[in-house]
Design an enzyme around this catalytic site. Sequence first.
Site, short mmCIF file in Angstrom:
data_model
loop_
_atom_site.label_atom_id
_atom_site.label_comp_id
_atom_site.label_asym_id
_atom_site.label_seq_id
_atom_site.Cartn_x
_atom_site.Cartn_y
_atom_site.Cartn_z
N GLU A 53 -25.57 13.84 -4.45
CA GLU A 53 -27.01 14.00 -4.23
C GLU A 53 -27.82 13.19 -5.23
O GLU A 53 -28.98 12.85 -4.97
CB GLU A 53 -27.43 15.48 -4.29
CG GLU A 53 -27.32 16.11 -5.65
CD GLU A 53 -27.87 17.54 -5.70
OE1 GLU A 53 -27.13 18.42 -6.19
OE2 GLU A 53 -29.00 17.78 -5.26
N GLU A 112 -5.95 1.49 -13.72
CA GLU A 112 -5.52 2.68 -12.98
C GLU A 112 -4.20 3.21 -13.53
O GLU A 112 -4.04 4.42 -13.76
CB GLU A 112 -5.41 2.38 -11.49
CG GLU A 112 -6.76 2.26 -10.79
CD GLU A 112 -6.64 1.86 -9.33
OE1 GLU A 112 -5.52 1.47 -8.90
OE2 GLU A 112 -7.64 1.94 -8.60
N HIS A 158 -26.88 20.18 -2.25
CA HIS A 158 -26.90 20.77 -3.59
C HIS A 158 -25.91 21.91 -3.69
O HIS A 158 -25.87 22.76 -2.80
CB HIS A 158 -28.32 21.27 -3.86
CG HIS A 158 -28.57 21.72 -5.24
ND1 HIS A 158 -28.51 20.89 -6.33
CD2 HIS A 158 -28.86 22.95 -5.73
CE1 HIS A 158 -28.76 21.59 -7.42
NE2 HIS A 158 -28.98 22.84 -7.08
N TYR A 177 -7.85 -3.81 -12.00
CA TYR A 177 -7.90 -2.39 -11.66
C TYR A 177 -6.49 -1.81 -11.67
O TYR A 177 -6.30 -0.64 -12.00
CB TYR A 177 -8.61 -2.15 -10.31
CG TYR A 177 -7.83 -2.56 -9.09
CD1 TYR A 177 -8.12 -3.76 -8.43
CD2 TYR A 177 -6.83 -1.74 -8.57
CE1 TYR A 177 -7.41 -4.12 -7.31
CE2 TYR A 177 -6.12 -2.11 -7.45
CZ TYR A 177 -6.41 -3.30 -6.82
OH TYR A 177 -5.72 -3.68 -5.72
N CYS A 212 -1.63 1.70 -3.17
CA CYS A 212 -2.58 2.80 -2.92
C CYS A 212 -1.97 4.20 -2.93
O CYS A 212 -2.50 5.11 -3.59
CB CYS A 212 -3.25 2.65 -1.57
SG CYS A 212 -3.51 0.98 -1.00
N CYS A 241 0.82 -1.21 0.00
CA CYS A 241 0.00 0.00 0.00
C CYS A 241 0.85 1.26 0.00
O CYS A 241 0.69 2.13 -0.85
CB CYS A 241 -0.91 0.01 1.23
SG CYS A 241 -1.75 1.57 1.48
N LYS A 294 -0.04 5.30 -6.15
CA LYS A 294 -1.04 5.24 -7.22
C LYS A 294 -1.95 6.44 -7.18
O LYS A 294 -2.23 7.09 -8.19
CB LYS A 294 -1.85 3.94 -7.03
CG LYS A 294 -3.02 3.73 -7.94
CD LYS A 294 -4.35 4.23 -7.40
CE LYS A 294 -4.86 3.58 -6.16
NZ LYS A 294 -5.33 2.21 -6.35
#
Lengths: 459, 496
Positions: free
Chosen positions: B476, B206, B471, B202, B65, B60, B68
């Site tokens: 939302e 990525e 908003h 992924y 992570c 990681c 990346k």
Amino acid sequence: MVLDFVAPSPQGTSWGLGGTCVNVGCVPKKLMHQAALLGQALTDSRRFGWEFSQQVKHNWGTLTEAVQTHVGSLNWGCRLSLREKAVAYVNAHGEFVEHHKVKATNGKGQKTCYTAAKFVIATGERPRYLGIQGDKEYCITSDDLFSLPYCPGATLVVGASYVALECAGFLAGLGLEVTVMVRSVLLRGFDQEMAERLGSSLERLGVRFLRKFVPVAVLQLEKGSPGRLKVVARSTEGPETVEGVYNTVLLAIGRDSCTKGIGLEKIGVKINEKNGRIPVNDMEQTTVPYVYAVGDVLEGKPQLTPVAMQAGKLLARRLFGGRLEKCDYVNVPTVVFTPLEYGCCGLSEERAAQEYQRENLEVYHTVFWPLEWTVACRDNNACYAKIICNKLDNERVIGFHILGPNAGEITQGFAAAMKCGLTKRLLDDTVGIHPTCAEVFTTLEITKSSGLDIMQKGC
Amino acid sequence: MAMAALRGPAGRFRWRVRAVPGGARGAAGQQCYDLLVIGGGSGGLACAKEGTRWGLGGTCVNVGCIPKKLMHQAALLGGSLHDASHFGWEVAQPVRHDWRKMAEAVQNYVKSLNWGHRVQLQDRKVKYFNFKASFVNKHTVCGVSKGGKEALLSAEHIVIATGGRPRYPTHIEGALEYGITSDDIFWLKESPGRTLVVGASYVALECAGFLTGLGLDTTVMMRSVPLRTFDQQMASLVTNHMASHGTRFLRGCIPLKVERLSDGQLQVTWVDLASDRKDTGTFDTVLWAVGRVPETGSLNLEKAGVRTSPDSQKILVDAQEATSIPHIYAIGDVAEGRPELTPTAIMAGRLLAQRLCGQSSDLMDYDNVPTTVFTPLEYGCVGLSEEEAVARHGEDSVEVYHAYYKPLEFTVPERDASQCYIKMVCLREPPRLVLGLHFLGPNAGEVTQGFALGIKCGASYEQVMRTVGIHPTCAEEVVKLRISKRSGLDPTVTGC
């Protein structure tokens, strides 16, 4: 039928269908906020290896043109939408003349009368003025800012509402010199610890605060676009006065309901005389049974677009769709879109202490450093997260607060979770998404009561 | 309680620590510990730090992570630079990207995290041995330092958290000699240039995503479908977005060989599986992202009697994270049947340590773990994919609400929002429990986290719809999902 009419602001600004949100609120505000964030992104990008000329300037005209183009498309979209649903739209000012009858006056002064079985008042609010020398002649408000045909330059923002702070924030982010004059506290009604942290983040951006002052006169030194204005302000604590010169003075001291001059007294719809807002029952019904109200005019309800929309939709369904559902005003989330955004749902710490007693609360909190800020060398102490839990109810989360990037995107899901009865235990049991800012809520350990240091450590 | 962390066989730790031997001495000069953690990654460190309340790096921090997301951010900032001019920022052309500057900044940050972990381990009095570990028997581990020094350690409990490493397709000629993997890409000092990414994971998408965003000519070669274990409709939208934003895709192709040309470039030969036609291409870099293999090979697990899966070679564990040997545990990527995610490893590590200390009896809940794929248009998800929901409950029992939306920030710069899409998979029967949420759009991780909590609370469709939206945001749109797939109505959100 919809009767919509926008009385021009004292500076002469007017706009199309869609109300405050579309024309002079949420939409243009967020676009200008985005413009300011992009300015910050430009600075950050250099540290991530992007290379371009040191000379970067901002063109206000390009921004307002782009914003107004988008707003225009939304005005048009609203009109099409009404047409598609066969709703008649009349661009006229409506006023009750007798029961079940309104007189509509259009921009040319022509009057037409309409009758209906039921009415909904959703006239919203407009910015308040100070009532001092020079305010209407020389000052602008949020009604004018988003379409201002010239760059506002060095700006004094009067007020401490989210409108004031959001405007101050993006103006500073666009490179303008900004001063905010505050009578007493920032963001009254919001969690004050969060408000102060937010205020500090604005100060770090270069916004100057003049606390505990109120303007008493605005004088024009020079005409122009912008001109030069002198503002005389008096301290709220003594006789001291202070003077300043600015290109623009933006008033953001509050909003007044548009409930005067629409004939409510003729049919007996009761309003709160002090603030002009309309009290309603839980079906949004006024004191006159066939008259309803939704949105910012409502007494005691959050003044937010999505609340108004939700209330309006559900009202229509109850009136004509045979449905029973009422609008749920509990735990309505909201976000202040200052450069460092503040999202919240539920109670402030002050309100929670009032309602539940401080000893029954546990507040978990932490500062955090967004990963994207590390390489960009941005402050590692500025972002802050806290939750307020009710110890008497399984540590139920009754207040959620985050100061950080993308606060709106983060807060929304937590608001849904709070609706489902979120507890601290559930937060702890949920796996975080890594690396994000939002995951910080799944690893909150330090309580305020422990007094421990909240500096963030490692991965 | 004394504890030790031993470096696993292949972690790439750049610091040297001489551990001071401590703890009680057992027979034959062994050091005895209460808990021995093999592996200094996400799971290992969490376990070690938790056991004595304090917290190295692993995949990681070093090659996953963290670097990346930083490179993803660099690529996104390129997009921001483009948008900025529409919002009034006047930036003189040309605008270019310097890989070296970015790489140095990222690498420096990673190193600061490495250091931070070391300090934390020290603060929590966890002994750190930078040794390569292997089992001698089920109670004893042999650690070998870089200099060849050996130490024997034994412990009452042993946790294996050695993670995984990228797989090299060694059956492809030239794969090992000329290709690189995610272990290398984040540490390259020079730009990888024109890159071929092989894989559909992924990791592949990525990497290809941020390389494209940084202005590099990037191609992705996939054998079959992208993001195999993910919702396939969402996976297609992810790759469609990448394809319309500059990444080239070679679908249904597999590489046959990689050769080096005289000018230093790499020539790749591949075959299109459908047509059986061969083709070649020239690249500066070939990045293999064809899966990861667990780091169990050199642990001598058989000496301890720890069993692994014959298919995956991962260590078999039960709900308590225990292996076939009761006092030996395995957490993180090395364990069979676990999501390969940092936060699950961390949580599993913490809970395990708490159970071992007698502080709690809580087990790790691996259900409804949210995750995000950080492709240029991010994909956040939690719960079941549409396919899984239908497989489990039957098509008639599942209702899918969906919407195509346009982020406000995309309007002014006229960005393509065709793949900005949300879907919520629910049970059709009231209270319409939410089974899964899938969000494709900016800041997907930030959006998804809170909703993952809602799902953990047992959220129903009704509860989500009763939540008022914030908003203007993208999130939302989740609480405004009204159109079902079944209705056949147009799910495009209109303004106003």
